[in-house]
Design a protein around this motif. Structure first.
Motif, short mmCIF file in Angstrom:
data_model
loop_
_atom_site.label_atom_id
_atom_site.label_comp_id
_atom_site.label_asym_id
_atom_site.label_seq_id
_atom_site.Cartn_x
_atom_site.Cartn_y
_atom_site.Cartn_z
N HIS A 41 0.83 -1.20 0.00
CA HIS A 41 0.00 0.00 0.00
C HIS A 41 0.87 1.26 0.00
CE1 HIS A 41 -3.32 2.67 0.92
NE2 HIS A 41 -2.65 3.11 1.97
N GLN A 42 1.89 1.28 0.85
CA GLN A 42 2.79 2.44 0.93
C GLN A 42 3.54 2.65 -0.38
OE1 GLN A 42 5.29 1.70 4.32
NE2 GLN A 42 3.67 2.16 5.79
N MET A 43 3.98 1.58 -1.01
CA MET A 43 4.71 1.71 -2.28
C MET A 43 3.78 2.20 -3.39
SD MET A 43 7.82 1.19 -1.62
CE MET A 43 7.46 1.91 -0.03
N ALA A 44 2.54 1.75 -3.39
CA ALA A 44 1.58 2.22 -4.38
C ALA A 44 1.36 3.72 -4.22
CB ALA A 44 0.26 1.47 -4.26
N GLN A 45 1.25 4.18 -2.95
CA GLN A 45 1.09 5.61 -2.71
C GLN A 45 2.33 6.37 -3.16
OE1 GLN A 45 0.10 5.78 1.51
NE2 GLN A 45 -2.02 6.26 0.97
N ALA A 46 3.50 5.84 -2.87
CA ALA A 46 4.74 6.51 -3.26
C ALA A 46 4.84 6.62 -4.78
CB ALA A 46 5.95 5.75 -2.71
N LEU A 47 4.47 5.56 -5.48
CA LEU A 47 4.53 5.59 -6.94
C LEU A 47 3.49 6.53 -7.54
CD1 LEU A 47 5.14 1.80 -7.65
CD2 LEU A 47 6.76 3.68 -7.93
N ASN A 48 2.42 6.78 -6.79
CA ASN A 48 1.39 7.71 -7.25
C ASN A 48 1.67 9.14 -6.82
OD1 ASN A 48 -0.18 5.79 -8.59
ND2 ASN A 48 -1.22 5.20 -6.71
N GLY A 49 2.80 9.35 -6.14
CA GLY A 49 3.19 10.70 -5.74
C GLY A 49 2.57 11.17 -4.45
N VAL A 50 2.00 10.28 -3.67
CA VAL A 50 1.42 10.64 -2.40
C VAL A 50 2.51 10.46 -1.33
CG1 VAL A 50 -0.35 10.08 -0.67
CG2 VAL A 50 -0.86 9.85 -3.12
N ALA A 51 2.86 11.56 -0.67
CA ALA A 51 3.91 11.50 0.34
C ALA A 51 3.33 11.01 1.66
CB ALA A 51 4.55 12.86 0.53
N ALA A 52 3.90 9.97 2.20
CA ALA A 52 3.46 9.44 3.49
C ALA A 52 4.40 9.96 4.57
CB ALA A 52 3.50 7.92 3.47
N ALA A 53 3.85 10.21 5.75
CA ALA A 53 4.66 10.65 6.87
C ALA A 53 5.56 9.49 7.32
CB ALA A 53 3.77 11.10 8.01
N PRO A 54 6.82 9.77 7.60
CA PRO A 54 7.70 8.69 8.07
C PRO A 54 7.20 8.14 9.40
CG PRO A 54 8.91 10.77 7.83
CD PRO A 54 7.48 11.05 7.53
#
Length: 56
Positions: free
Chosen positions: A37-50
Protein backbone atom coordinates in the motif's frame (compact mmCIF):
# COMPACT_ATOMS: atom_id res chain seq x y z
CA UNK A 1 -4.43 -15.54 -0.87
CA UNK A 2 -6.66 -17.10 1.75
CA UNK A 3 -5.81 -20.31 3.53
CA UNK A 4 -8.32 -23.10 3.94
CA UNK A 5 -9.32 -23.07 7.63
CA UNK A 6 -10.05 -26.80 7.62
CA UNK A 7 -6.51 -27.46 6.45
CA UNK A 8 -4.93 -25.71 9.46
CA UNK A 9 -7.42 -27.40 11.80
CA UNK A 10 -6.07 -30.74 10.58
CA UNK A 11 -2.54 -29.74 11.65
CA UNK A 12 -2.41 -29.81 15.46
CA UNK A 13 1.31 -29.02 15.50
CA UNK A 14 0.71 -25.86 13.46
CA UNK A 15 -2.13 -24.81 15.78
CA UNK A 16 0.09 -25.38 18.83
CA UNK A 17 2.88 -23.30 17.34
CA UNK A 18 0.46 -20.44 16.62
CA UNK A 19 -0.76 -20.52 20.22
CA UNK A 20 2.80 -20.57 21.57
CA UNK A 21 4.59 -18.25 19.16
CA UNK A 22 1.89 -16.26 17.37
CA UNK A 23 0.88 -16.43 13.73
CA UNK A 24 4.09 -15.30 12.05
CA UNK A 25 2.70 -16.01 8.59
CA UNK A 26 -0.29 -13.72 9.21
CA UNK A 27 1.96 -11.01 10.66
CA UNK A 28 4.24 -11.19 7.61
CA UNK A 29 1.21 -11.01 5.31
CA UNK A 30 -0.07 -7.89 7.10
CA UNK A 31 3.33 -6.19 6.86
CA UNK A 32 3.60 -7.09 3.17
CA UNK A 33 0.14 -5.67 2.45
CA UNK A 34 0.98 -2.43 4.29
CA UNK A 35 4.28 -2.15 2.42
CA UNK A 36 2.51 -2.72 -0.88
CA UNK A 37 0.00 0.00 0.00
CA UNK A 38 2.79 2.44 0.93
CA UNK A 39 4.71 1.71 -2.28
CA UNK A 40 1.58 2.22 -4.38
CA UNK A 41 1.09 5.61 -2.71
CA UNK A 42 4.74 6.51 -3.26
CA UNK A 43 4.53 5.59 -6.94
CA UNK A 44 1.39 7.71 -7.25
CA UNK A 45 3.19 10.70 -5.74
CA UNK A 46 1.42 10.64 -2.40
CA UNK A 47 3.91 11.50 0.34
CA UNK A 48 3.46 9.44 3.49
CA UNK A 49 4.66 10.65 6.87
CA UNK A 50 7.70 8.69 8.07
CA UNK A 51 6.88 6.19 10.79
CA UNK A 52 9.02 5.77 13.89
CA UNK A 53 10.25 2.26 14.57
CA UNK A 54 10.60 2.81 18.30
CA UNK A 55 14.34 2.13 18.22
CA UNK A 56 16.55 4.73 19.98
Amino acid sequence: MKTDSTRTEELPIYASLIRERGDVVEEARAVAEETQHQMAQALNGVAAAPQETGAP
